[in-house]
Design a protein around this motif. Structure first.
Motif, PDB file in Angstrom:
ATOM      1  N   SER A  89      15.424  67.685-113.118  1.00 13.47           N
ATOM      2  CA  SER A  89      15.275  69.219-113.435  1.00 13.47           C
ATOM      3  C   SER A  89      16.702  69.586-112.952  1.00 13.47           C
ATOM      4  O   SER A  89      17.176  69.317-111.891  1.00 13.47           O
ATOM      5  CB  SER A  89      14.169  69.887-113.291  1.00 13.47           C
ATOM      6  OG  SER A  89      14.081  71.014-113.748  1.00 13.47           O
ATOM      7  N   ARG A 143      19.781  76.691-112.731  1.00 10.86           N
ATOM      8  CA  ARG A 143      20.735  77.621-113.104  1.00 10.86           C
ATOM      9  C   ARG A 143      21.603  77.982-111.858  1.00 10.86           C
ATOM     10  O   ARG A 143      20.591  78.454-110.803  1.00 10.86           O
ATOM     11  CB  ARG A 143      20.323  78.689-113.768  1.00 10.86           C
ATOM     12  CG  ARG A 143      20.272  78.456-115.128  1.00 10.86           C
ATOM     13  CD  ARG A 143      19.791  79.745-116.039  1.00 10.86           C
ATOM     14  NE  ARG A 143      18.517  79.420-116.427  1.00 10.86           N
ATOM     15  CZ  ARG A 143      17.865  79.970-117.613  1.00 10.86           C
ATOM     16  NH1 ARG A 143      18.527  81.463-117.987  1.00 10.86           N
ATOM     17  NH2 ARG A 143      16.773  79.814-118.209  1.00 10.86           N
ATOM     18  N   PHE A 168      19.015  69.301-109.453  1.00 12.17           N
ATOM     19  CA  PHE A 168      20.585  69.385-109.237  1.00 12.17           C
ATOM     20  C   PHE A 168      20.729  71.123-109.545  1.00 12.17           C
ATOM     21  O   PHE A 168      20.004  71.727-110.349  1.00 12.17           O
ATOM     22  CB  PHE A 168      21.416  68.509-110.141  1.00 12.17           C
ATOM     23  CG  PHE A 168      21.353  68.917-111.620  1.00 12.17           C
ATOM     24  CD1 PHE A 168      20.231  67.974-112.191  1.00 12.17           C
ATOM     25  CD2 PHE A 168      22.021  69.621-112.351  1.00 12.17           C
ATOM     26  CE1 PHE A 168      19.829  68.149-113.489  1.00 12.17           C
ATOM     27  CE2 PHE A 168      21.972  69.717-113.647  1.00 12.17           C
ATOM     28  CZ  PHE A 168      20.779  69.022-114.243  1.00 12.17           C
ATOM     29  N   ALA A 205      23.261  73.424-111.529  1.00 13.54           N
ATOM     30  CA  ALA A 205      23.923  73.155-112.804  1.00 13.54           C
ATOM     31  C   ALA A 205      24.971  73.899-112.802  1.00 13.54           C
ATOM     32  O   ALA A 205      25.165  74.749-113.666  1.00 13.54           O
ATOM     33  CB  ALA A 205      23.050  73.556-113.832  1.00 13.54           C
ATOM     34  N   HIS A 212      27.131  74.003-116.215  1.00 10.82           N
ATOM     35  CA  HIS A 212      26.546  74.638-117.143  1.00 10.82           C
ATOM     36  C   HIS A 212      27.183  76.067-117.077  1.00 10.82           C
ATOM     37  O   HIS A 212      27.441  76.922-118.104  1.00 10.82           O
ATOM     38  CB  HIS A 212      25.024  74.494-117.375  1.00 10.82           C
ATOM     39  CG  HIS A 212      24.442  73.561-117.779  1.00 10.82           C
ATOM     40  ND1 HIS A 212      24.456  73.163-119.185  1.00 10.82           N
ATOM     41  CD2 HIS A 212      24.109  72.339-117.408  1.00 10.82           C
ATOM     42  CE1 HIS A 212      23.997  72.100-119.488  1.00 10.82           C
ATOM     43  NE2 HIS A 212      23.739  71.399-118.472  1.00 10.82           N
ATOM     44  N   TYR A 217      26.147  72.840-125.047  1.00 14.11           N
ATOM     45  CA  TYR A 217      25.337  72.885-123.876  1.00 14.11           C
ATOM     46  C   TYR A 217      23.981  72.036-123.860  1.00 14.11           C
ATOM     47  O   TYR A 217      23.801  71.408-123.041  1.00 14.11           O
ATOM     48  CB  TYR A 217      24.879  74.516-123.738  1.00 14.11           C
ATOM     49  CG  TYR A 217      23.994  74.670-122.571  1.00 14.11           C
ATOM     50  CD1 TYR A 217      24.490  75.534-121.732  1.00 14.11           C
ATOM     51  CD2 TYR A 217      22.715  74.458-122.500  1.00 14.11           C
ATOM     52  CE1 TYR A 217      23.855  76.168-120.803  1.00 14.11           C
ATOM     53  CE2 TYR A 217      21.958  74.609-121.448  1.00 14.11           C
ATOM     54  CZ  TYR A 217      22.344  75.454-120.438  1.00 14.11           C
ATOM     55  OH  TYR A 217      21.659  75.821-119.338  1.00 14.11           O
ATOM     56  N   MET A 246      23.159  69.317-121.078  1.00 15.86           N
ATOM     57  CA  MET A 246      21.752  69.057-120.713  1.00 15.86           C
ATOM     58  C   MET A 246      21.168  67.648-120.828  1.00 15.86           C
ATOM     59  O   MET A 246      20.619  67.175-119.821  1.00 15.86           O
ATOM     60  CB  MET A 246      21.078  70.036-121.101  1.00 15.86           C
ATOM     61  CG  MET A 246      19.635  70.046-120.577  1.00 15.86           C
ATOM     62  SD  MET A 246      18.683  71.728-120.773  1.00 15.86           S
ATOM     63  CE  MET A 246      17.033  71.155-120.673  1.00 15.86           C
ATOM     64  N   ASP A 299      22.706  65.006-118.482  1.00 15.27           N
ATOM     65  CA  ASP A 299      21.981  65.534-117.002  1.00 15.27           C
ATOM     66  C   ASP A 299      20.622  64.645-116.893  1.00 15.27           C
ATOM     67  O   ASP A 299      20.228  63.948-115.961  1.00 15.27           O
ATOM     68  CB  ASP A 299      21.557  66.642-116.844  1.00 15.27           C
ATOM     69  CG  ASP A 299      22.564  67.866-116.696  1.00 15.27           C
ATOM     70  OD1 ASP A 299      23.692  67.448-116.310  1.00 15.27           O
ATOM     71  OD2 ASP A 299      22.555  68.904-117.479  1.00 15.27           O
ATOM     72  N   ILE A 300      19.816  64.595-118.059  1.00 13.35           N
ATOM     73  CA  ILE A 300      18.860  64.080-118.059  1.00 13.35           C
ATOM     74  C   ILE A 300      18.819  62.550-118.436  1.00 13.35           C
ATOM     75  O   ILE A 300      18.140  61.741-117.530  1.00 13.35           O
ATOM     76  CB  ILE A 300      17.820  64.683-119.246  1.00 13.35           C
ATOM     77  CG1 ILE A 300      17.481  66.005-118.902  1.00 13.35           C
ATOM     78  CG2 ILE A 300      16.378  63.922-119.428  1.00 13.35           C
ATOM     79  CD1 ILE A 300      16.989  66.816-120.302  1.00 13.35           C
ATOM     80  N   GLN A 328      13.220  76.196-122.423  1.00  7.88           N
ATOM     81  CA  GLN A 328      14.062  74.867-122.399  1.00  7.88           C
ATOM     82  C   GLN A 328      13.386  73.722-123.426  1.00  7.88           C
ATOM     83  O   GLN A 328      14.084  72.562-123.348  1.00  7.88           O
ATOM     84  CB  GLN A 328      14.310  74.511-121.056  1.00  7.88           C
ATOM     85  CG  GLN A 328      14.971  75.420-120.144  1.00  7.88           C
ATOM     86  CD  GLN A 328      16.249  75.786-120.442  1.00  7.88           C
ATOM     87  OE1 GLN A 328      17.138  74.806-120.773  1.00  7.88           O
ATOM     88  NE2 GLN A 328      16.586  76.819-120.877  1.00  7.88           N
ATOM     89  N   HIS A 366      15.736  72.269-125.933  1.00  3.92           N
ATOM     90  CA  HIS A 366      16.913  71.347-125.405  1.00  3.92           C
ATOM     91  C   HIS A 366      16.410  70.101-125.091  1.00  3.92           C
ATOM     92  O   HIS A 366      17.165  69.069-125.218  1.00  3.92           O
ATOM     93  CB  HIS A 366      17.384  72.102-123.986  1.00  3.92           C
ATOM     94  CG  HIS A 366      18.342  73.427-124.553  1.00  3.92           C
ATOM     95  ND1 HIS A 366      18.434  74.415-123.435  1.00  3.92           N
ATOM     96  CD2 HIS A 366      18.985  73.671-125.500  1.00  3.92           C
ATOM     97  CE1 HIS A 366      19.250  75.361-124.139  1.00  3.92           C
ATOM     98  NE2 HIS A 366      19.598  75.032-125.108  1.00  3.92           N
TER      99      HIS A 366
END
Ligand code: TRP
Length: 336
Positions: free
Chosen positions: A13, A16, A45, A47, A50, A133, A137, A140-141, A155, A158
Protein backbone atom coordinates in the motif's frame (compact mmCIF):
# COMPACT_ATOMS: atom_id res chain seq x y z
CA UNK A 1 -9.94 -14.63 1.95
CA UNK A 2 -9.35 -14.34 -1.79
CA UNK A 3 -7.19 -16.67 -3.75
CA UNK A 4 -3.57 -15.74 -3.25
CA UNK A 5 -0.32 -17.05 -4.59
CA UNK A 6 1.97 -16.26 -1.71
CA UNK A 7 2.10 -17.57 1.84
CA UNK A 8 1.86 -15.37 3.79
CA UNK A 9 0.15 -13.09 1.28
CA UNK A 10 2.02 -10.06 0.00
CA UNK A 11 0.48 -6.72 0.89
CA UNK A 12 1.33 -3.42 -0.80
CA UNK A 13 0.00 0.00 0.00
CA UNK A 14 1.11 3.50 -0.84
CA UNK A 15 0.71 6.52 1.30
CA UNK A 16 0.30 9.95 -0.20
CA UNK A 17 3.24 12.10 0.72
CA UNK A 18 1.26 15.29 1.11
CA UNK A 19 -0.48 16.40 4.26
CA UNK A 20 -0.26 15.15 7.78
CA UNK A 21 -2.03 12.20 9.31
CA UNK A 22 -5.30 12.89 11.04
CA UNK A 23 -7.32 10.96 13.57
CA UNK A 24 -9.48 9.49 10.80
CA UNK A 25 -6.42 8.09 8.97
CA UNK A 26 -5.18 6.66 12.21
CA UNK A 27 -8.34 4.97 13.44
CA UNK A 28 -9.57 4.05 9.96
CA UNK A 29 -6.50 2.82 8.07
CA UNK A 30 -3.26 2.95 9.99
CA UNK A 31 -4.29 0.75 12.83
CA UNK A 32 -5.05 -1.88 10.18
CA UNK A 33 -1.57 -1.51 8.71
CA UNK A 34 -0.05 -1.96 12.12
CA UNK A 35 -2.10 -5.12 12.57
CA UNK A 36 -1.33 -6.41 9.07
CA UNK A 37 2.44 -6.24 9.51
CA UNK A 38 2.07 -9.02 12.10
CA UNK A 39 0.45 -11.46 9.67
CA UNK A 40 1.46 -10.58 6.13
CA UNK A 41 4.51 -9.73 4.11
CA UNK A 42 3.92 -5.99 3.95
CA UNK A 43 5.36 -3.30 1.73
CA UNK A 44 4.26 0.18 2.75
CA UNK A 45 5.73 3.13 0.97
CA UNK A 46 5.53 6.91 0.82
CA UNK A 47 4.44 7.83 -2.68
CA UNK A 48 6.72 10.76 -3.36
CA UNK A 49 6.88 10.17 -7.12
CA UNK A 50 3.11 10.40 -7.42
CA UNK A 51 3.18 13.80 -5.75
CA UNK A 52 5.35 15.19 -8.58
CA UNK A 53 2.24 15.57 -10.74
CA UNK A 54 1.57 18.78 -8.81
CA UNK A 55 5.18 20.06 -8.83
CA UNK A 56 6.10 20.51 -5.15
CA UNK A 57 9.28 22.49 -4.39
CA UNK A 58 12.34 20.36 -3.53
CA UNK A 59 12.31 21.56 0.08
CA UNK A 60 8.67 20.90 0.52
CA UNK A 61 8.93 17.43 -1.00
CA UNK A 62 11.81 16.42 1.30
CA UNK A 63 10.15 17.79 4.36
CA UNK A 64 6.87 16.05 3.77
CA UNK A 65 8.55 12.69 3.15
CA UNK A 66 10.39 13.01 6.46
CA UNK A 67 7.29 14.10 8.33
CA UNK A 68 5.20 11.24 6.99
CA UNK A 69 7.91 8.73 7.78
CA UNK A 70 8.12 10.05 11.36
CA UNK A 71 4.35 9.77 11.70
CA UNK A 72 4.24 6.22 10.38
CA UNK A 73 6.99 5.10 12.69
CA UNK A 74 5.24 6.83 15.58
CA UNK A 75 1.95 5.01 15.06
CA UNK A 76 3.72 1.66 15.18
CA UNK A 77 4.82 0.59 11.72
CA UNK A 78 8.04 -1.27 12.35
CA UNK A 79 10.95 -1.24 9.90
CA UNK A 80 11.72 -4.76 11.09
CA UNK A 81 8.25 -6.19 10.61
CA UNK A 82 7.38 -4.61 7.29
CA UNK A 83 9.20 -2.94 4.43
CA UNK A 84 8.58 0.74 5.04
CA UNK A 85 10.19 2.68 2.24
CA UNK A 86 10.21 5.77 0.07
CA UNK A 87 8.93 5.07 -3.45
CA UNK A 88 11.76 6.92 -5.21
CA UNK A 89 14.33 4.69 -3.47
CA UNK A 90 13.06 1.78 -5.54
CA UNK A 91 13.90 2.85 -9.09
CA UNK A 92 12.85 -0.59 -10.36
CA UNK A 93 9.28 0.66 -10.04
CA UNK A 94 9.98 3.33 -12.63
CA UNK A 95 11.26 0.81 -15.14
CA UNK A 96 8.18 -1.36 -14.70
CA UNK A 97 6.07 1.79 -15.09
CA UNK A 98 7.62 2.32 -18.51
CA UNK A 99 6.88 -1.24 -19.64
CA UNK A 100 3.31 -1.05 -18.38
CA UNK A 101 2.79 2.24 -20.20
CA UNK A 102 3.46 0.48 -23.50
CA UNK A 103 0.25 -1.44 -22.98
CA UNK A 104 -1.85 1.18 -21.23
CA UNK A 105 -4.24 2.76 -23.67
CA UNK A 106 -5.12 6.42 -23.91
CA UNK A 107 -8.83 5.66 -23.82
CA UNK A 108 -8.76 3.71 -20.57
CA UNK A 109 -6.48 6.24 -18.89
CA UNK A 110 -8.69 9.13 -19.96
CA UNK A 111 -11.79 7.37 -18.67
CA UNK A 112 -10.37 7.08 -15.18
CA UNK A 113 -12.54 9.03 -12.73
CA UNK A 114 -9.68 10.56 -10.75
CA UNK A 115 -8.08 11.78 -13.99
CA UNK A 116 -11.30 13.41 -15.12
CA UNK A 117 -11.70 15.07 -11.72
CA UNK A 118 -8.21 16.47 -11.82
CA UNK A 119 -8.63 17.75 -15.37
CA UNK A 120 -11.77 19.53 -14.29
CA UNK A 121 -10.11 21.07 -11.23
CA UNK A 122 -6.78 21.97 -12.85
CA UNK A 123 -7.27 22.34 -16.59
CA UNK A 124 -3.88 24.06 -16.89
CA UNK A 125 -1.87 21.16 -15.52
CA UNK A 126 -2.94 18.11 -17.47
CA UNK A 127 0.47 16.46 -17.73
CA UNK A 128 1.38 12.95 -18.89
CA UNK A 129 2.27 11.98 -15.31
CA UNK A 130 -1.27 12.73 -14.27
CA UNK A 131 -2.67 10.69 -17.14
CA UNK A 132 -0.44 7.73 -16.28
CA UNK A 133 -0.92 7.97 -12.51
CA UNK A 134 -2.74 4.61 -12.62
CA UNK A 135 0.16 2.93 -14.43
CA UNK A 136 2.62 4.14 -11.81
CA UNK A 137 0.32 2.88 -9.10
CA UNK A 138 0.02 -0.46 -10.93
CA UNK A 139 3.82 -0.64 -11.08
CA UNK A 140 3.99 -0.03 -7.29
CA UNK A 141 1.68 -2.96 -6.75
CA UNK A 142 2.96 -5.35 -9.39
CA UNK A 143 6.65 -4.80 -8.65
CA UNK A 144 6.16 -6.84 -5.45
CA UNK A 145 3.64 -9.19 -7.08
CA UNK A 146 1.10 -8.17 -4.47
CA UNK A 147 -1.88 -10.27 -3.52
CA UNK A 148 -3.62 -7.74 -1.34
CA UNK A 149 -3.89 -3.97 -1.46
CA UNK A 150 -5.54 -2.19 1.46
CA UNK A 151 -7.02 0.99 -0.01
CA UNK A 152 -10.06 3.15 0.49
CA UNK A 153 -13.09 3.24 -1.80
CA UNK A 154 -11.66 6.15 -3.77
CA UNK A 155 -8.79 3.96 -4.98
CA UNK A 156 -10.81 0.97 -6.15
CA UNK A 157 -10.80 1.99 -9.78
CA UNK A 158 -7.02 2.38 -9.72
CA UNK A 159 -6.70 -1.08 -8.22
CA UNK A 160 -8.95 -2.46 -10.93
CA UNK A 161 -6.63 -0.93 -13.51
CA UNK A 162 -3.62 -2.53 -11.82
CA UNK A 163 -5.36 -5.88 -12.20
CA UNK A 164 -6.07 -5.15 -15.85
CA UNK A 165 -2.45 -4.18 -16.56
CA UNK A 166 -1.11 -7.21 -14.74
CA UNK A 167 -3.43 -9.61 -16.54
CA UNK A 168 -2.65 -7.98 -19.86
CA UNK A 169 1.05 -8.46 -19.27
CA UNK A 170 0.52 -12.10 -18.30
CA UNK A 171 -1.54 -12.77 -21.41
CA UNK A 172 0.73 -10.93 -23.76
CA UNK A 173 3.90 -12.66 -22.58
CA UNK A 174 2.30 -15.99 -21.74
CA UNK A 175 3.33 -15.92 -18.12
CA UNK A 176 1.67 -16.10 -14.73
CA UNK A 177 4.06 -13.65 -13.19
CA UNK A 178 1.48 -11.29 -11.73
CA UNK A 179 -1.23 -12.40 -9.32
CA UNK A 180 -4.48 -10.40 -9.48
CA UNK A 181 -4.24 -8.01 -6.51
CA UNK A 182 -7.38 -7.83 -4.41
CA UNK A 183 -8.69 -5.05 -2.19
CA UNK A 184 -8.21 -5.83 1.45
CA UNK A 185 -11.31 -6.91 3.27
CA UNK A 186 -10.91 -6.73 6.99
CA UNK A 187 -13.08 -9.03 9.06
CA UNK A 188 -13.63 -6.15 11.47
CA UNK A 189 -16.32 -3.60 10.67
CA UNK A 190 -15.02 -0.55 8.86
CA UNK A 191 -14.64 2.42 11.14
CA UNK A 192 -15.70 5.69 9.65
CA UNK A 193 -14.46 8.65 11.60
CA UNK A 194 -16.64 11.73 11.23
CA UNK A 195 -15.28 15.25 10.97
CA UNK A 196 -16.06 18.20 13.23
CA UNK A 197 -18.15 20.15 10.76
CA UNK A 198 -21.40 18.33 11.26
CA UNK A 199 -21.49 16.00 8.29
CA UNK A 200 -19.33 13.54 6.40
CA UNK A 201 -16.08 11.92 7.31
CA UNK A 202 -12.84 13.42 8.53
CA UNK A 203 -10.64 14.39 5.60
CA UNK A 204 -7.56 16.39 4.79
CA UNK A 205 -9.25 18.60 2.28
CA UNK A 206 -12.43 19.13 4.26
CA UNK A 207 -10.85 21.33 6.94
CA UNK A 208 -12.65 19.34 9.64
CA UNK A 209 -9.77 17.20 10.85
CA UNK A 210 -7.83 16.72 14.06
CA UNK A 211 -4.23 16.00 13.14
CA UNK A 212 -2.08 13.62 15.15
CA UNK A 213 0.41 16.40 15.57
CA UNK A 214 -2.07 19.13 16.61
CA UNK A 215 -1.15 20.81 19.89
CA UNK A 216 -3.50 20.45 22.86
CA UNK A 217 -4.60 24.06 22.31
CA UNK A 218 -5.40 23.42 18.65
CA UNK A 219 -7.35 20.31 19.58
CA UNK A 220 -9.38 22.16 22.22
CA UNK A 221 -10.12 25.02 19.86
CA UNK A 222 -11.27 22.71 17.08
CA UNK A 223 -13.44 20.55 19.31
CA UNK A 224 -15.10 23.52 21.02
CA UNK A 225 -16.00 24.89 17.58
CA UNK A 226 -17.47 21.57 16.39
CA UNK A 227 -21.00 21.75 15.01
CA UNK A 228 -23.81 20.51 17.29
CA UNK A 229 -27.52 21.41 17.38
CA UNK A 230 -30.04 23.20 19.61
CA UNK A 231 -30.42 20.15 21.86
CA UNK A 232 -33.05 17.44 22.27
CA UNK A 233 -36.60 18.55 23.01
CA UNK A 234 -37.93 15.20 24.22
CA UNK A 235 -36.42 12.17 26.00
CA UNK A 236 -34.62 9.54 23.91
CA UNK A 237 -34.90 11.62 20.78
CA UNK A 238 -32.85 10.30 17.83
CA UNK A 239 -29.65 12.28 17.43
CA UNK A 240 -28.97 14.67 14.57
CA UNK A 241 -25.91 13.88 12.43
CA UNK A 242 -23.62 16.53 13.99
CA UNK A 243 -24.44 15.34 17.49
CA UNK A 244 -24.11 11.68 16.56
CA UNK A 245 -20.67 12.57 15.20
CA UNK A 246 -19.61 13.99 18.56
CA UNK A 247 -20.75 10.81 20.26
CA UNK A 248 -18.93 8.67 17.69
CA UNK A 249 -15.71 10.59 18.26
CA UNK A 250 -16.21 10.20 21.99
CA UNK A 251 -16.66 6.44 21.59
CA UNK A 252 -13.13 6.28 20.17
CA UNK A 253 -11.22 8.45 22.62
CA UNK A 254 -13.18 8.44 25.90
CA UNK A 255 -13.94 5.70 28.41
CA UNK A 256 -17.20 3.74 28.14
CA UNK A 257 -18.32 5.35 31.40
CA UNK A 258 -17.86 8.84 30.06
CA UNK A 259 -19.72 7.96 26.90
CA UNK A 260 -22.59 6.40 28.90
CA UNK A 261 -22.73 9.47 31.13
CA UNK A 262 -23.31 11.85 28.21
CA UNK A 263 -25.67 9.41 26.47
CA UNK A 264 -27.73 9.45 29.68
CA UNK A 265 -27.77 13.25 29.84
CA UNK A 266 -28.79 13.44 26.21
CA UNK A 267 -31.61 10.98 26.64
CA UNK A 268 -32.92 12.95 29.62
CA UNK A 269 -32.66 16.23 27.71
CA UNK A 270 -30.14 17.50 30.22
CA UNK A 271 -27.11 17.61 28.03
CA UNK A 272 -24.98 20.72 27.71
CA UNK A 273 -22.93 20.40 24.56
CA UNK A 274 -20.31 22.79 25.93
CA UNK A 275 -19.58 20.38 28.79
CA UNK A 276 -19.55 17.41 26.48
CA UNK A 277 -17.13 19.10 24.10
CA UNK A 278 -14.85 20.09 26.96
CA UNK A 279 -14.69 16.46 28.05
CA UNK A 280 -14.24 15.25 24.45
CA UNK A 281 -11.41 17.74 23.93
CA UNK A 282 -9.58 16.62 27.07
CA UNK A 283 -9.97 12.95 26.21
CA UNK A 284 -8.77 13.60 22.69
CA UNK A 285 -5.76 15.50 23.98
CA UNK A 286 -4.89 12.58 26.24
CA UNK A 287 -5.52 10.01 23.52
CA UNK A 288 -3.20 11.80 21.12
CA UNK A 289 -0.51 12.89 23.59
CA UNK A 290 1.62 9.71 23.35
CA UNK A 291 1.43 9.77 19.55
CA UNK A 292 2.40 13.40 19.42
CA UNK A 293 5.34 12.72 21.65
CA UNK A 294 6.57 9.86 19.47
CA UNK A 295 6.16 11.86 16.26
CA UNK A 296 8.23 14.60 17.82
CA UNK A 297 10.85 12.08 18.85
CA UNK A 298 11.24 10.65 15.34
CA UNK A 299 11.17 14.04 13.68
CA UNK A 300 14.14 15.08 15.73
CA UNK A 301 16.04 11.88 15.23
CA UNK A 302 17.50 12.14 11.77
CA UNK A 303 19.54 9.00 12.21
CA UNK A 304 16.58 6.81 13.10
CA UNK A 305 14.66 8.14 10.10
CA UNK A 306 17.60 7.40 7.79
CA UNK A 307 18.09 3.92 9.18
CA UNK A 308 14.41 3.12 8.79
CA UNK A 309 14.32 4.38 5.21
CA UNK A 310 17.49 2.50 4.28
CA UNK A 311 16.34 -0.75 5.76
CA UNK A 312 12.98 -0.38 3.99
CA UNK A 313 14.64 0.47 0.69
CA UNK A 314 16.91 -2.57 0.89
CA UNK A 315 13.99 -4.93 1.52
CA UNK A 316 11.85 -3.40 -1.20
CA UNK A 317 14.69 -3.34 -3.72
CA UNK A 318 15.34 -7.00 -3.22
CA UNK A 319 11.76 -7.92 -3.99
CA UNK A 320 11.58 -5.42 -6.86
CA UNK A 321 14.75 -6.67 -8.53
CA UNK A 322 13.55 -10.24 -8.48
CA UNK A 323 10.30 -9.25 -10.20
CA UNK A 324 12.00 -6.95 -12.66
CA UNK A 325 14.44 -9.57 -13.89
CA UNK A 326 11.50 -11.84 -14.66
CA UNK A 327 9.71 -8.97 -16.40
CA UNK A 328 12.74 -8.23 -18.56
CA UNK A 329 13.12 -11.87 -19.43
CA UNK A 330 9.45 -12.10 -20.42
CA UNK A 331 9.73 -9.07 -22.66
CA UNK A 332 13.03 -10.16 -24.18
CA UNK A 333 15.21 -7.41 -22.79
CA UNK A 334 18.68 -8.76 -22.34
CA UNK A 335 22.10 -7.14 -22.41
CA UNK A 336 24.17 -8.42 -25.29
N1 TRP B 1 -3.07 6.53 -5.09
C1 TRP B 1 -3.02 6.24 -3.67
C2 TRP B 1 -3.75 7.36 -2.92
O1 TRP B 1 -3.95 8.40 -3.47
C3 TRP B 1 -1.60 6.12 -3.16
C4 TRP B 1 -0.89 5.00 -3.85
C5 TRP B 1 0.12 5.12 -4.75
C6 TRP B 1 -1.12 3.61 -3.65
N2 TRP B 1 0.54 3.89 -5.13
C7 TRP B 1 -0.19 2.93 -4.48
C8 TRP B 1 -2.00 2.89 -2.84
C9 TRP B 1 -0.16 1.54 -4.52
C10 TRP B 1 -1.96 1.50 -2.89
C11 TRP B 1 -1.04 0.82 -3.73
O2 TRP B 1 -4.09 7.18 -1.78
Amino acid sequence: MEKTTHTPPIVVSGIRSTGHLHLGNYLGALRNFVEMQEHYQCYFFIADLHSLTTHPTPDHLQESVRDILAEYLAVGLSPEKCALYVQSDVVETIELYLYLNMNAYLGELERCTSFKDKVRKNPNNVNAGLLTYPTLMAADILIHRADIVPVGKDQEQHLEMARTFGERFNRMYKTELFPAPQAYQSDKPLVKIPGLDGSGKMGKSEGNAIYLFDTPEEIRKKVMKAVSDIGPSEPNQPKSEPVQNLFTLMSHVSTPDTLAHFEGLYNQCEIRYGDMKKQLAEDMVNFLAPLREKIDYYRHNEQLLCEAAQLGAAKAQQSARATLSRVRESIGIKSL
